[in-house]
Scaffold this active site. Sequence first.
Site, short mmCIF file in Angstrom:
data_model
loop_
_atom_site.label_atom_id
_atom_site.label_comp_id
_atom_site.label_asym_id
_atom_site.label_seq_id
_atom_site.Cartn_x
_atom_site.Cartn_y
_atom_site.Cartn_z
N GLY A 288 0.83 -1.20 0.00
CA GLY A 288 0.00 0.00 0.00
C GLY A 288 0.86 1.24 0.00
O GLY A 288 2.10 1.17 0.07
N PRO A 289 0.24 2.40 -0.06
CA PRO A 289 1.01 3.65 -0.08
C PRO A 289 1.79 3.84 1.21
O PRO A 289 1.50 3.22 2.24
CB PRO A 289 -0.09 4.73 -0.23
CG PRO A 289 -1.31 4.01 -0.70
CD PRO A 289 -1.21 2.63 -0.16
N GLY B 207 2.94 5.22 4.71
CA GLY B 207 2.26 5.85 5.83
C GLY B 207 0.92 5.26 6.20
O GLY B 207 0.21 5.82 7.03
N THR B 208 0.54 4.12 5.60
CA THR B 208 -0.78 3.55 5.88
C THR B 208 -0.77 2.58 7.05
O THR B 208 -1.83 2.09 7.44
CB THR B 208 -1.32 2.84 4.63
OG1 THR B 208 -0.33 1.93 4.13
CG2 THR B 208 -1.67 3.85 3.55
N GLY B 209 0.40 2.26 7.61
CA GLY B 209 0.45 1.45 8.82
C GLY B 209 0.83 0.00 8.60
O GLY B 209 0.45 -0.86 9.40
N LYS B 210 1.59 -0.31 7.56
CA LYS B 210 1.98 -1.70 7.30
C LYS B 210 2.92 -2.23 8.39
O LYS B 210 2.73 -3.33 8.91
CB LYS B 210 2.64 -1.80 5.92
CG LYS B 210 1.73 -1.35 4.78
CD LYS B 210 2.42 -1.48 3.44
CE LYS B 210 3.54 -0.48 3.28
NZ LYS B 210 3.05 0.91 3.26
N GLU C 90 -6.96 33.06 -7.90
CA GLU C 90 -7.61 32.11 -7.01
C GLU C 90 -9.13 32.28 -7.05
O GLU C 90 -9.87 31.29 -6.94
CB GLU C 90 -7.10 32.29 -5.58
CG GLU C 90 -5.61 32.04 -5.41
CD GLU C 90 -5.18 30.68 -5.88
OE1 GLU C 90 -6.00 29.73 -5.82
OE2 GLU C 90 -4.03 30.53 -6.33
N HIS D 77 -10.39 30.27 -9.98
CA HIS D 77 -10.52 28.84 -9.66
C HIS D 77 -11.79 28.59 -8.86
O HIS D 77 -12.57 27.68 -9.17
CB HIS D 77 -9.31 28.38 -8.84
CG HIS D 77 -8.07 28.17 -9.65
ND1 HIS D 77 -8.01 27.31 -10.72
CD2 HIS D 77 -6.83 28.71 -9.53
CE1 HIS D 77 -6.79 27.33 -11.23
NE2 HIS D 77 -6.05 28.18 -10.54
#
Length: 668
Positions: free
Chosen positions: A204-205, A207-210, A427, A430
Site C-alpha cells: 500500500g502507499p 504511511g498507511t500502517g503496514k 484564485e 478557480h
Amino acid sequence: MNLKKITRNPLFYIVLIGIFLIVGFSLISSLGGAKQISTQEGLELLDGGTVTEVLTTDGDQRVDLTLAEPYEGATEVQFYYVTARAEEVVNAINAADPEDGFNDVVPQPSWFDGFLSLMIPLLLLGLLFWFLLSSAQGGGSKVMQFGKSRAKLVTKEMPQVTFVDVAGADEAIEEMQEIKDFLKDPAKFQAVGARIPKGVLLYGPPGTGKTLLARAVAGEAGVPFYSISGSDFVEMFVGVGASRVRDLFNQAKENSPAIIFIDEIDAVGRHRGAGMGGGHDEREQTLNQMLVEMDGFDPKVNVIVIAATNRPDILDPALLRPGRFDRQIGVDAPDLKGRQKILQVHGRGKPLAESVDLEVVARKTPGFTGADLANVLNEAALLTARSNAQLIDNRALDEAIDRVIAGPQRRTRVMRDKEKLITAYHEGGHALAAASMNHTDPVTKVTILPRGKALGYTMVLPLDDKYSVTRNELQDQLTYAMGGRVAEEIVFHDPTTGASNDIEKATSIARKMVTEYGMTTQVGPVKLGQSSGEVFMGRDMGHGRDFSERIAERVDAEVRALIEQAHNEAYQVINANRDVLDRLALELLEKETLDHLELAEIFRDIKKLPPRPQWLSSSDRPVSTLPPVDVPRRAEPAGVAASVEAEQTAPQTAPRRRPTGQARPATA
C-alpha cells in the site's frame, strides 16, 4: 566524553600501538650510553692524548672514543663528521695512536631490524582493515560474524503494540488476527486440514500502517518476532546476503512458533533479470536463497513471514506465488470512520479542547494516511506549545491541516499590490469556476497567503470519500483548473506564469481520459501506452510506444479538444459571473482567507454552467432511456440510523480534502 565507548573503538588501540612503537624506538636509540660531542671537540680530544681506543663506523660516519680521563663526566663519547672531513679525521686518529688501538666497522643489516621494518607496516594495515570491516558490520564484536543475521528480536520486555493501537484498516486487522490465532492455537486449524499462509505481503502507499500492523501481530501473538529491513541482506561481499537469510530462518525455526518481518522487501525481492546486473548479482543470489527458504518449510514448523512494500509491481513473480506469499493484503488510506479512529488513537495523551470534534477533523482530511493524521495532531500540538497555550483547539488543528497539505505559511514574503491583486483574481477564478460547475465538489477555502511554493490556493474537497470519478466530474476538474488562467486573461489581458502547474495537471487529466479511461469517441475505450507508474529499470526502459504515429496525432488532438472545451467553459462562467468574481477578489484582498461560510454567501446568486449534452461513445449505438434501479435501503440499528439522519440534516460546514489524485493543482 564516554570513555567506555572510546576504549571499545578499534581505532583507539591502533593509535595506542603506534604511540608505543614510536616511544620504544626512541628509547632504544637513546640507550647507547655514549655522550655526543661536536666534531671540533672530538678532534681536540684526539690531539690531547687522552684517547685510549677509537671505533669508526662507516656509513653512519660516527667515531666512538674511549677516554683515559673523564670529559664532562663521561669516559665514552662520540661525534659525527661529514664526508669532506673524512681524511682529516683519519689523519687525527693515526696521529693519536691510541693505546688500545683503533678499528673500522662496516655495519651489516640485522635480520631482526628487517623483520620489524616488514611486519610493522603489515600489522598497521591489518589493524586498519580490521577497523574498517568492524565498522561496516556494526562493531568490533561482529567482525567475524558478517554472515550472521542482523534481525532485531522483539522481546516481551520491549514496549508492546497491539491491535488496539491500530485503526483505519479493519480488513487487514481481521486477516492478521487469523495469523495470531494460528500461532496461539495451531491445532484448531490443523484439525480441519487448514494450512496457515507461509507468507503475508502487506502492500500500500507509504504511511498507511503496514509496519505497525506487523508489530501489532507480534505484540498480540506473544511469539519471537524477528524484524529486519530488506536492505540489511545486501552487502558489498558476495554471499553475505544469502548467508544472512539462512541464519535468519534457522533462528526462527529453532524458536518456532515465530514471525519474521521483512520491511521494504522490494530492496531484495526485485524482479530477477531486470536491471544492470546479471544472473549472478549479489541481490539476486540473496533472493534465490530467500525463495528456497520460504518454499522449504516443514509444514509443522510454525514460522510465518510478513513483508511490507510500497511497490508490489516490481517484486519477482516467484516470490508472490502461492506457497510463499500466499496472502496479499492491501493497506490503503482509511475512510471517514477509519480516520476518526486513527485520530482517537493518536489523540491519546494530547490535551484537546472540548470544542474539538475529531469527526469534523476526519471530514476535513479525506485522502490522509495514518502517518498524515499523526503528523496533523503533532503539528497542532507544536503550534499550541509555540503559542504558550494549554489546550489544542480547532484553530491549531486547521492550521496544522493546511501545513500538511500546502506547507508552512510564508509570512516573511512581501508581495506587491499588483501581484496580490493578480493572485486574488487567479484564485477567485478557480473558486468561481468550481462553484459554477454542476458535478464538482464544494469550495471550502480560498486564500492568497503564500504557503509553501504557492502564492495562494483554492481548496476544493468532496463531501464524502470517493473511489471513482465520472466523465462529467473530470471535465469539471479541467474547467476549474483553467479558471485561474482564464480570470487573468479576462481581467488583465496578460496571463502570468502562475498557471503553469494548473496547465500541467489539466493536461495530465485530459491525457488519462484519452489513453487510459477511454472517454473520447475518436480513440475509444482502448488502453494506449504503458502504466503511468514509476519506471522500473531493466523491465520498462526497453519498451517502446505500442501505437502508431497516426494514433499519437489523434491522441494529441483529443487532449487539445478537452483542454479547449474546459477553457471555453471557464470563459463562459467567469464572464457570466464577473460581478461575483470582482466581489470575491475584493473580499480576498481585505481578509486574505475566506472559509466555506463566507464563500457560500458570495456565491449565493452565482449562475451555473448549463448541463452538457449527453455524451455517447458512438452515434451509431442505440441510446437507452431506461433509468437505473433504486438502491434498496439497508436495515440499520436505531443508533446508526439516527446518526445518519442527523448527518444528512446537519449543514456541511467543514472544509474537506480531496483524495490523492483528485485535488485541484496548487497554484503559484
